[in-house]
Motif scaffolding. Structure first.
Motif, PDB file in Angstrom:
ATOM      1  N   UNK A 101      69.766  13.295 -12.897  1.00 38.82           N
ATOM      2  CA  UNK A 101      68.811  14.294 -12.852  1.00 38.82           C
ATOM      3  C   UNK A 101      68.238  14.543 -14.415  1.00 38.82           C
ATOM      4  N   UNK A 102      67.090  14.015 -14.277  1.00 40.88           N
ATOM      5  CA  UNK A 102      66.108  14.427 -15.563  1.00 40.88           C
ATOM      6  C   UNK A 102      65.740  15.653 -15.771  1.00 40.88           C
ATOM      7  N   UNK A 103      65.617  16.494 -14.630  1.00 38.37           N
ATOM      8  CA  UNK A 103      65.647  17.977 -14.890  1.00 38.37           C
ATOM      9  C   UNK A 103      66.159  18.692 -13.744  1.00 38.37           C
ATOM     10  N   UNK A 104      66.116  20.100 -13.716  1.00 39.11           N
ATOM     11  CA  UNK A 104      66.435  20.878 -12.481  1.00 39.11           C
ATOM     12  C   UNK A 104      65.282  21.771 -12.046  1.00 39.11           C
ATOM     13  N   UNK A 105      65.383  22.544 -11.065  1.00 35.36           N
ATOM     14  CA  UNK A 105      64.699  23.167 -10.617  1.00 35.36           C
ATOM     15  C   UNK A 105      64.554  24.624 -11.324  1.00 35.36           C
ATOM     16  N   UNK A 106      63.854  24.866 -12.150  1.00 38.46           N
ATOM     17  CA  UNK A 106      63.503  26.164 -12.927  1.00 38.46           C
ATOM     18  C   UNK A 106      63.639  27.174 -12.054  1.00 38.46           C
ATOM     19  N   UNK A 107      63.202  27.329 -10.802  1.00 41.32           N
ATOM     20  CA  UNK A 107      63.384  28.654  -9.863  1.00 41.32           C
ATOM     21  C   UNK A 107      65.027  28.911  -9.798  1.00 41.32           C
ATOM     22  N   UNK A 108      65.773  27.734  -9.801  1.00 42.17           N
ATOM     23  CA  UNK A 108      67.079  28.080  -9.544  1.00 42.17           C
ATOM     24  C   UNK A 108      67.913  28.508 -10.799  1.00 42.17           C
TER      25      UNK A 108
END
Length: 285
Positions: free
Chosen positions: A11-18
């Protein structure tokens, strides 16, 4: 003849909403997953799956683990690799589960995946299955303060690509402590309920044999990079496109020897005792 399944998560990033607006941006985790999948392909894992960033959800990861548990039989192997952030949530399973009263997590795209959830999935694997895991992430929030104290600017530049101690959290694979606390406070009911409903076995009671080589000790940080994480890049150097011929212990020792003193990869063995597995060359199907 034994067969193998490999699952590679990056994962190079995650869901900001979560995660309350935090995107967890990293550079090299998808590359790590692809490179570990290539190792698996080269050594004969015919069944390989790779979950990158938005695909790396709790549902997708658990679905792949459950599929592997249905397919693999005694003597077979699951190769599981993860590159991304590590985090922690308070341990709600009981006073003896975690000495520090914190459960480690893999920071997946849609939420944190608690270590108890992972071991609960491992319970479904048949006795005699080998599970080989490589995790390029970190867990301990105390490590941020420690690294700031002990590293020189030159050492920070070499390992974390920054001379600014306030940017260590950006270039290491730890979910920043403030974000960990904020996410847990917001989703406390979710994480507490997951843990209370799990009731996993003690890891020593797992029917499968589990061998984990992790990027660093619990009180250290795992460095990100531009091409690979420091741990994965070093692992690739030691593996040397398959020229390495020793067992898991010597593989771990050689990786450890090449790492800086403030990032010391760990070797953890649990489940059904299997000395033959421990002595095998890494990635052996």
């Amino acid at each position: 003849m034994a067969s193998g399944i490999s699952l590679h998560i990056g994962l190079n990033q995650v869901d900001p909403a979560a995660y309350g607006g935090w995107n967890g941006k990293l550079n090299a985790c998808e590359n790590d997953a692809r490179d570990m999948e290539e190792i698996a392909r080269n050594v004969g894992f015919d069944d390989r799956r790779t979950l990158l960033t938005a695909e790396a959800t709790v549902d997708n990861v658990t679905a792949e683990l459950r599929r592997a548990a249905r397919v693999l039989t005694p003597g077979d192997i699951l190769l599981l690799t993860y590159s991304g952030h590590g985090g922690q949530v308070p341990d709600r399973n009981g006073p003896e589960d975690e000495p520090d009263r914190l459960d480690e997590t893999l920071v997946l795209h849609d939420r944190e995946f608690i270590d108890d959830e992972l071991y609960k999935e491992f319970e479904a694997f048949a006795e005699g299955v080998r599970i080989s895991a490589y995790f390029d992430c970190c867990h301990s929030e105390s490590a941020v303060r420690a690294v700031r104290r002990i590293l020189t600017p030159d050492a920070m530049e070499e390992q974390y690509q920054t001379r600014d101690p306030d940017r260590i959290e950006v270039t290491s694979r730890i979910m920043p402590p403030d974000e960990q606390h904020a996410v847990y406070d917001r989703d406390r009911t979710l994480y507490d309920t997951i843990q209370r409903n799990l009731q996993p076995k003690d890891t020593l009671d797992l029917p499968a044999s589990v061998l984990l080589i992790s990027a660093c000790a619990d009180n250290q940080l795992a460095a990100d990079g531009w091409e690979n994480g420091l741990f994965t890049g070093t692992l690739k150097e030691v593996w040397s496109e398959g020229k390495f011929t020793g067992g898991h212990k010597s593989f771990h020792r050689e990786i450890l020897r090449r790492m800086p003193p403030n990032q010391s990869p760990g070797l953890f063995v649990t489940g059904r005792a299997d000395d033959v597995f421990l002595r095998q060359r890494p990635f052996t199907v």
